[in-house]
Design a protein around this motif. Structure first.
Motif, short mmCIF file in Angstrom:
data_model
loop_
_atom_site.label_atom_id
_atom_site.label_comp_id
_atom_site.label_asym_id
_atom_site.label_seq_id
_atom_site.Cartn_x
_atom_site.Cartn_y
_atom_site.Cartn_z
N ASP A 16 0.84 -1.22 0.00
CA ASP A 16 0.00 0.00 0.00
C ASP A 16 0.86 1.25 0.00
OD1 ASP A 16 -2.29 1.50 0.01
OD2 ASP A 16 -2.61 1.37 2.17
N VAL B 198 2.48 1.68 -3.68
CA VAL B 198 1.60 2.12 -4.76
C VAL B 198 0.97 3.48 -4.48
CG1 VAL B 198 1.07 -0.25 -5.40
CG2 VAL B 198 -0.43 0.93 -3.78
N SER B 199 1.03 3.94 -3.21
CA SER B 199 0.36 5.20 -2.85
C SER B 199 1.32 6.38 -2.73
CB SER B 199 -0.39 5.04 -1.52
OG SER B 199 -1.35 3.99 -1.60
N ARG C 49 3.64 9.32 -3.67
CA ARG C 49 3.62 10.19 -4.84
C ARG C 49 4.91 10.99 -4.91
NH1 ARG C 49 -2.61 12.55 -4.56
NH2 ARG C 49 -3.63 10.51 -4.65
N ARG D 13 -3.11 15.26 -9.70
CA ARG D 13 -3.88 14.25 -8.98
C ARG D 13 -5.14 14.89 -8.44
NH1 ARG D 13 1.53 13.26 -7.71
NH2 ARG D 13 2.27 11.21 -8.34
N TRP E 182 -3.69 13.12 1.28
CA TRP E 182 -4.40 12.11 0.51
C TRP E 182 -4.27 10.77 1.24
CZ3 TRP E 182 0.33 14.04 -1.08
CH2 TRP E 182 1.37 13.11 -1.21
N SER F 105 -4.01 6.53 1.38
CA SER F 105 -3.40 5.50 0.53
C SER F 105 -4.48 4.73 -0.22
CB SER F 105 -2.57 4.54 1.40
OG SER F 105 -3.42 3.87 2.33
N ARG F 106 -4.05 3.91 -1.19
CA ARG F 106 -5.01 3.20 -2.03
C ARG F 106 -5.91 2.28 -1.21
NH1 ARG F 106 -3.47 2.93 -7.47
NH2 ARG F 106 -2.67 4.99 -8.03
N LEU F 107 -5.32 1.62 -0.20
CA LEU F 107 -6.11 0.71 0.64
C LEU F 107 -6.57 1.40 1.94
CD1 LEU F 107 -3.96 -2.53 0.25
CD2 LEU F 107 -5.98 -1.82 -1.06
N THR F 108 -6.40 2.73 1.97
CA THR F 108 -6.81 3.58 3.13
C THR F 108 -6.17 3.12 4.43
OG1 THR F 108 -8.80 2.30 3.65
CG2 THR F 108 -9.01 4.08 2.02
#
Length: 424
Positions: free
Chosen positions: A39, A42-43, A45, A74, A126, A128-131
């Motif tokens: 996570d 991929v999150s 930036r 984004r 922001w 992450s993708r999986l919070t």
């Protein structure tokens, strides 16, 4: 957090009841660590500098637009601001898409205090993708806004048109012959005032010659601004001192157009600055620079010391405009006494900025005991204010008690009336 807590409970209970479970208890934790690492990967930036668009200088009380563009593009990303004291805006704004497809935010910011206010950074936010994580980096912005006194009335040209048309338009013809300053000699004709005949020059010329007078110019105008803590009270979203500065600069411009000399004086617990009256627009530029540097202080004003000093520094009869405030009749006693001393030599205009919210309390019906107490206090405050202003009127002081939006117009109107009636 919930997953980790559930695994912790599961591991503790399983280990307590089964020794064989201890060997496999680490497996769910290893899986969780791998998922968390994925996570993060991929999150994360890439740090991209922000681009901003903002005015370098704004008037106090105005609202301006601050535009920020994110080069990483984004959408949905949030920006959080730490606004300085002199700027006010939303704490959190989301990036949206502009017409070119870039991620940007357009923030409406209000300038509430004079000064130079930096906004060095902004916090981006922001999930992450999986919070599982929240990213809150601090990104450099480098914005610096200079908030200056409001001279919109001067820049618009409306004030210039009003003053010039009043002083040099149709009223100029009426001022000729009724003023106190010598203009020229002309032949006496029937209908002219006999008192205007210059008998000595008439005897030399062997015909009647009359003096033609015009309104006197080059009067001294002193703008005296109280910078004590009472002038920090906010009315209409701005401190009283800023409303006073706006009106003072408008009068300074009108006086410069009218051919008068303008000076300024500031005080709080003691006299701070004094500049002798000077002519022309150069005096306005100097006055604007001085007004921009007036600080917001928390000291009580000493009217006795300040007005005595001002009286000693202005031996010539002048128009003195005093911007100040008071709480009740007791605190205003020394102020009224010293203004009365000034009024014996000078022409005084007293500016009191009225609070519309206090007057609005009288219009609202009270439904409980607290509301009745507030209503009584507001009524007493207005009554005591009226008593002080009536005392100043009896001393020959021109009193302007107006709302913030009306002060400038009434002050310039009073100045033009004084010029027209030759009161100086």
């Amino acid at each position: 957090m919930l997953i980790a807590l559930a695994l912790l409970v599961f591991t503790v209970l399983g280990s307590a009841f089964s020794r064989a479970f201890q060997d496999v208890a680490i497996l769910p934790w290893a899986i969780l660590a791998c998922v968390a690492a994925a996570d993060l990967i991929v999150s994360t930036r890439r740090a991209v500098p922000l681009q901003h668009t903002a005015p370098l200088e704004v008037f106090v009380g105005d609202t301006f637009s601050l535009t920020i563009q994110d080069g990483a593009n984004r959408l949905g990303q949030l920006a959080r601001f730490d606004w300085p004291e002199g700027l006010d805006g939303p704490n959190e704004v989301a990036f949206t898409q502009d017409p070119t497809g870039q991620a940007m935010i357009d923030v409406a910011v209000r300038a509430t205090r004079r000064g130079v206010w930096p906004l060095p950074h902004v916090w981006l936010f922001w999930p992450s993708r999986l919070t599982m994580f929240e990213f809150v980096p601090k990104v450099a912005l480098g914005v610096e806004i200079r908030v200056v006194p409001n001279i919109r009335a001067v820049q618009s040209g409306a004030l210039t048109t009003t003053v010039l048309s009043t002083l040099f338009g149709s009223k100029e013809n009426r001022a000729i012959g009724d003023g106190s300053e010598f203009h020229q000699l002309r032949d006496f004709v029937p209908g002219m005032d006999v008192k205007s005949i210059d008998w000595k020059r008439s005897a030399r010329k062997r015909s009647l010659v009359a003096k033609e007078l015009r309104a006197e110019r080059n009067h001294h105008v002193i703008l005296a601004i109280d910078n004590g803590f009472l002038m920090r009270e906010e009315i209409g979203g701005l401190p009283k001192i800023d409303h006073a500065v706006t009106a003072a600069l408008s009068l300074a411009w009108a006086a410069a157009l009218g051919g008068d000399l303008v000076g300024h004086f500031a005080y709080d617990v003691r006299p701070r600055t004094f500049a002798k009256p000077e002519p022309g627009r150069a005096a306005f530029v100097r006055l604007r620079s001085w007004a921009a540097e007036l600080d917001y202080v928390s000291r009580e004003s000493n009217h006795t010391l300040a007005l005595t000093e001002l009286n000693a520094r202005t031996p010539k009869r002048s128009l003195i405009v005093i911007f100040t405030d008071f709480v009740d009749t007791t605190s205003a006693e020394l102020m009224v006494e010293n203004i009365g001393i000034l009024a014996k030599r000078h022409l005084i205009i007293f500016i009191a900025i009225r609070d519309p919210e206090v007057e609005g309390i009288l219009d609202d019906p009270s439904e409980n005991l607290s509301g009745v107490a507030t209503l009584v206090a507001a009524n007493q405050s207005i009554s005591e204010r009226r008593v002080v202003l009536e005392r100043l009127n009896r001393l020959g002081v021109t009193v302007i008690d107006a709302k913030p939006t009306q002060v400038t117009a009434r002050l310039v109107s009073a100045y033009l009336d004084i010029k027209d009636r030759e009161l100086l």
